[in-house]
Enzyme design. Structure first.
Site, PDB file in Angstrom:
ATOM      1  N   HIS A   1      88.805  16.491  42.722  1.00  0.00           N
ATOM      2  CA  HIS A   1      89.744  17.245  43.242  1.00  0.00           C
ATOM      3  C   HIS A   1      89.670  18.847  42.669  1.00  0.00           C
ATOM      4  O   HIS A   1      90.362  18.994  41.563  1.00  0.00           O
ATOM      5  CB  HIS A   1      91.015  16.512  42.925  1.00  0.00           C
ATOM      6  CG  HIS A   1      92.232  17.133  43.512  1.00  0.00           C
ATOM      7  ND1 HIS A   1      93.105  16.091  44.415  1.00  0.00           N
ATOM      8  CD2 HIS A   1      92.786  18.365  43.709  1.00  0.00           C
ATOM      9  CE1 HIS A   1      94.100  17.206  44.941  1.00  0.00           C
ATOM     10  NE2 HIS A   1      94.025  18.367  44.363  1.00  0.00           N
TER      11      HIS A   1
ATOM     12  N   HIS B   1      90.431  22.875  43.900  1.00  0.00           N
ATOM     13  CA  HIS B   1      90.770  24.046  45.031  1.00  0.00           C
ATOM     14  C   HIS B   1      89.845  25.290  44.682  1.00  0.00           C
ATOM     15  O   HIS B   1      89.978  26.122  43.951  1.00  0.00           O
ATOM     16  CB  HIS B   1      92.211  24.352  44.925  1.00  0.00           C
ATOM     17  CG  HIS B   1      93.095  23.185  45.214  1.00  0.00           C
ATOM     18  ND1 HIS B   1      93.868  23.118  46.109  1.00  0.00           N
ATOM     19  CD2 HIS B   1      93.487  22.326  44.306  1.00  0.00           C
ATOM     20  CE1 HIS B   1      94.478  21.928  46.155  1.00  0.00           C
ATOM     21  NE2 HIS B   1      94.507  21.427  45.039  1.00  0.00           N
TER      22      HIS B   1
ATOM     23  N   GLN C   1      98.613  23.626  52.523  1.00  0.00           N
ATOM     24  CA  GLN C   1      99.396  24.119  51.321  1.00  0.00           C
ATOM     25  C   GLN C   1     100.726  24.171  51.875  1.00  0.00           C
ATOM     26  O   GLN C   1     101.840  23.807  51.015  1.00  0.00           O
ATOM     27  CB  GLN C   1      99.026  25.020  50.736  1.00  0.00           C
ATOM     28  CG  GLN C   1      99.577  25.605  49.483  1.00  0.00           C
ATOM     29  CD  GLN C   1      99.487  24.765  48.545  1.00  0.00           C
ATOM     30  OE1 GLN C   1      98.574  24.759  47.526  1.00  0.00           O
ATOM     31  NE2 GLN C   1     100.593  23.881  48.024  1.00  0.00           N
TER      32      GLN C   1
ATOM     33  N   HIS D   1      97.640  15.216  48.889  1.00  0.00           N
ATOM     34  CA  HIS D   1      98.298  15.592  47.757  1.00  0.00           C
ATOM     35  C   HIS D   1      99.761  14.850  47.951  1.00  0.00           C
ATOM     36  O   HIS D   1     100.398  15.079  49.118  1.00  0.00           O
ATOM     37  CB  HIS D   1      98.742  17.157  47.766  1.00  0.00           C
ATOM     38  CG  HIS D   1      97.444  17.893  47.294  1.00  0.00           C
ATOM     39  ND1 HIS D   1      96.431  17.908  47.839  1.00  0.00           N
ATOM     40  CD2 HIS D   1      97.663  18.715  46.017  1.00  0.00           C
ATOM     41  CE1 HIS D   1      95.331  18.750  47.254  1.00  0.00           C
ATOM     42  NE2 HIS D   1      96.172  19.394  46.130  1.00  0.00           N
TER      43      HIS D   1
ATOM     44  N   GLU E   1     103.542  14.886  44.220  1.00  0.00           N
ATOM     45  CA  GLU E   1     103.273  15.834  43.119  1.00  0.00           C
ATOM     46  C   GLU E   1     104.560  16.545  42.607  1.00  0.00           C
ATOM     47  O   GLU E   1     104.670  17.750  43.087  1.00  0.00           O
ATOM     48  CB  GLU E   1     102.206  16.793  43.404  1.00  0.00           C
ATOM     49  CG  GLU E   1     101.665  17.386  42.113  1.00  0.00           C
ATOM     50  CD  GLU E   1     100.550  18.667  42.241  1.00  0.00           C
ATOM     51  OE1 GLU E   1     100.565  19.218  43.577  1.00  0.00           O
ATOM     52  OE2 GLU E   1     100.126  19.079  41.501  1.00  0.00           O
TER      53      GLU E   1
ATOM     54  N   TRP F   1      98.070  28.127  39.539  1.00  0.00           N
ATOM     55  CA  TRP F   1      98.805  26.900  39.143  1.00  0.00           C
ATOM     56  C   TRP F   1      98.365  26.400  37.663  1.00  0.00           C
ATOM     57  O   TRP F   1      99.073  25.667  37.115  1.00  0.00           O
ATOM     58  CB  TRP F   1      98.425  25.613  39.941  1.00  0.00           C
ATOM     59  CG  TRP F   1      99.020  25.710  41.154  1.00  0.00           C
ATOM     60  CD1 TRP F   1     100.171  25.147  41.709  1.00  0.00           C
ATOM     61  CD2 TRP F   1      98.257  26.038  42.500  1.00  0.00           C
ATOM     62  NE1 TRP F   1     100.516  25.547  43.048  1.00  0.00           N
ATOM     63  CE2 TRP F   1      99.220  26.340  43.549  1.00  0.00           C
ATOM     64  CE3 TRP F   1      97.109  26.762  42.796  1.00  0.00           C
ATOM     65  CZ2 TRP F   1      99.189  26.638  44.781  1.00  0.00           C
ATOM     66  CZ3 TRP F   1      96.802  27.215  44.113  1.00  0.00           C
ATOM     67  CH2 TRP F   1      97.792  27.066  45.078  1.00  0.00           C
TER      68      TRP F   1
HETATM   69  N1  17E Z   1      98.460  23.069  45.310  1.00  0.00           N
HETATM   70  C1  17E Z   1      99.278  21.844  45.265  1.00  0.00           C
HETATM   71  O1  17E Z   1      99.879  21.614  45.988  1.00  0.00           O
HETATM   72  N2  17E Z   1      99.142  21.368  44.074  1.00  0.00           N
HETATM   73  C2  17E Z   1      98.324  21.693  43.125  1.00  0.00           C
HETATM   74  N3  17E Z   1      98.101  20.904  41.863  1.00  0.00           N
HETATM   75  C3  17E Z   1      97.387  22.872  43.332  1.00  0.00           C
HETATM   76  C4  17E Z   1      97.326  23.412  44.382  1.00  0.00           C
HETATM   77  C5  17E Z   1      96.328  23.052  42.276  1.00  0.00           C
HETATM   78 FE   FE2 Z   2      95.413  19.727  44.219  1.00  0.00          FE
END
Ligand code: 17E
Ligand code: FE2
Length: 418
Positions: A59, A61, A154, A212, A215, A317
């Site tokens: 994982h 980006h 995103q 995702h 989170e 991030w």
């Molecule tokens: N975008 C997101 O939603 N969550 C992350 N941890 C990163 C990007 C790096």
């Molecule tokens: Fe991510």
């Protein structure tokens, strides 16, 4: 007698007593045996060091990598400030910009032993620049590193009107997987609907799923159950991955126990990103502060597939990062209380074999005769030693070719009597 192109002498393998030689021919592992009689070929004296299949970056980006500080540093350290900074930065993306940073990051990964990578590509911009660039990079690097690209909205699939169509365009353009961010959609209902939409696209286009998922530290963020139920009902099972799932660590145990049964039935994969989530999460806590990492140990104990990712290398991030999977595994050992011997070995497996399962590349992966010769030599004698010392990967062999070599650091003592 065989005539290989390359022979690695005295290799220590994972879960294997005694050293072996490995012969490589035509990009494939030709033979593995304690003492190979060969005719010709390049000889590499490994001298009892650990030889392992390469690391798998489950994982990352690549589109945002190496943009730290552009246009500004993330001061709060939260996911949400990161998304806002990226929204500003991505207005000025060009194909060249993304390709250059992504390729530089892949080289960083590869020189440290990673040869399989799953990258998310933000598909919330009408130009789809990040996706186009990463699809070009996937092709350009394929002779030395395997890259998968997941279309990742995103800003949410329903966050703005055009995003739903963009993610479908991404499927048509050839993304390997479809992603989502249900905990960031405007409402709980939108989040659930986004998961259903993702599964519909995955089935329609025959793609992998990597979402995702949850989170956030919010114990009410419960999209993981939706993902698992969809995986079960659609039959997609282990073609599905839930990334991050940090809220799982905040759920009460009664709910977590019930959920675990569903997860087991669903057979989905999990990706933890311990370097990132130990810093992004817990930001709204005072004390005690949550660690913000999913239940790695409990998932592993239940036999579910957990793998690891860097997530970021110097981006909105995460200001730090070098793309080293041993640093990721070390953080998993520490922050997930995986300090037992078998647990440390498990964290190494999460950075290697388990990642291959998440990426569904097991047919190309592993130190076995007949498999592509992708392997690394570490300046370590065991996975424990490798993780403890964040050991140097001294040799990276990709498709049977020596791709990168690194000298371990060496100290000379001066002026102190031994
Ligand atoms: N975008 C997101 O939603 N969550 C992350 N941890 C990163 C990007 C790096
Ligand atoms: Fe991510």
């Amino acid at each position: 007698m065989i005539s290989p192109e390359m022979v690695l002498r005295q290799c220590r393998l994972l879960n294997h007593d005694g050293d072996v030689d490995i012969a490589i021919q035509d990009g494939v592992i030709q033979a593995i045996a304690p003492r190979l009689e060969v005719f010709g070929g390049q000889e590499l004296a490994v001298q009892g060091k650990l030889v392992s299949p390469p690391f798998v970056e489950s994982h990352i980006h690549l589109d945002s990598a190496l943009t730290v500080g552009e246009p500004r540093w993330n001061q709060s350290g939260t996911l949400f400030e990161g998304i806002d900074i990226w929204r500003e930065r991505k207005q000025s993306l060009t194909l060249e910009d993304v390709k250059q940073r992504a390729t530089a990051t892949l080289k960083l990964l590869a020189q440290q032993g990673t040869l399989f990578v799953r990258s998310h590509a933000d598909v919330s911009e009408p130009s789809l620049t990040a996706l186009k660039a990463l699809l070009e990079v996937r092709e350009a690097v394929k002779d030395w590193i395997t890259v998968q690209v997941v279309a990742f909205p995103q800003d949410g699939i329903y966050g703005s009107p055009g995003n739903d169509a963009l993610i479908e365009t991404a499927m048509e353009m050839g993304a390997d997987g479809v992603g989502g961010i249900p905990h960031y959609e405007l409402t709980r209902e939108d989040g659930v609907q986004s998961v259903h939409r993702i599964f519909d696209l995955a089935q329609q286009y025959g793609r992998l799923v990597d979402i995702h998922c949850d989170e956030i530290d919010d114990d009410q963020s419960r999209f993981l159950e939706v993902v698992a139920a969809c995986a079960l009902r659609s039959g997609l099972g282990d073609r599905v991955t839930a990334s991050h799932t940090t809220a799982f660590a905040a759920y009460n145990n009664a709910y977590a126990t019930k959920l675990m049964g569903l997860l087991e039935r669903s057979q989905i994969n999990f990706v933890a990103n311990p370097l990132i989530n130990i810093t992004l999460q817990g930001r709204a806590d005072t004390y005690p502060k949550r660690r913000g990492i999913t239940r790695v140990k409990e998932l592993w104990q239940r036999g579910l597939n957990v793998s690891l990712g860097n997530d970021c290398v110097q981006d909105p991030w995460y200001n730090l990062g070098t793309g080293n999977m041993l640093a990721v595994a070390s953080m998993a050992v520490h922050a997930c209380h995986m300090t037992g011997q078998a647990e440390i070995d498990a964290c190494y497996a999460m950075a290697t074999h388990h990642g291959a399962k998440t990426l569904q590349v097991e047919d190309q992966y592993g130190l076995e005769v007949g498999k592509p010769a992708n392997l690394i030599v570490l300046d370590a004698d065991s996975p424990y030693d490798a993780i403890r010392r964040c050991a140097t990967v001294t040799h990276v062999i990709s498709r049977g070719q020596l791709l990168a070599q690194t000298q371990p650091a060496a100290t000379t003592w001066l002026g102190v009597d031994a």
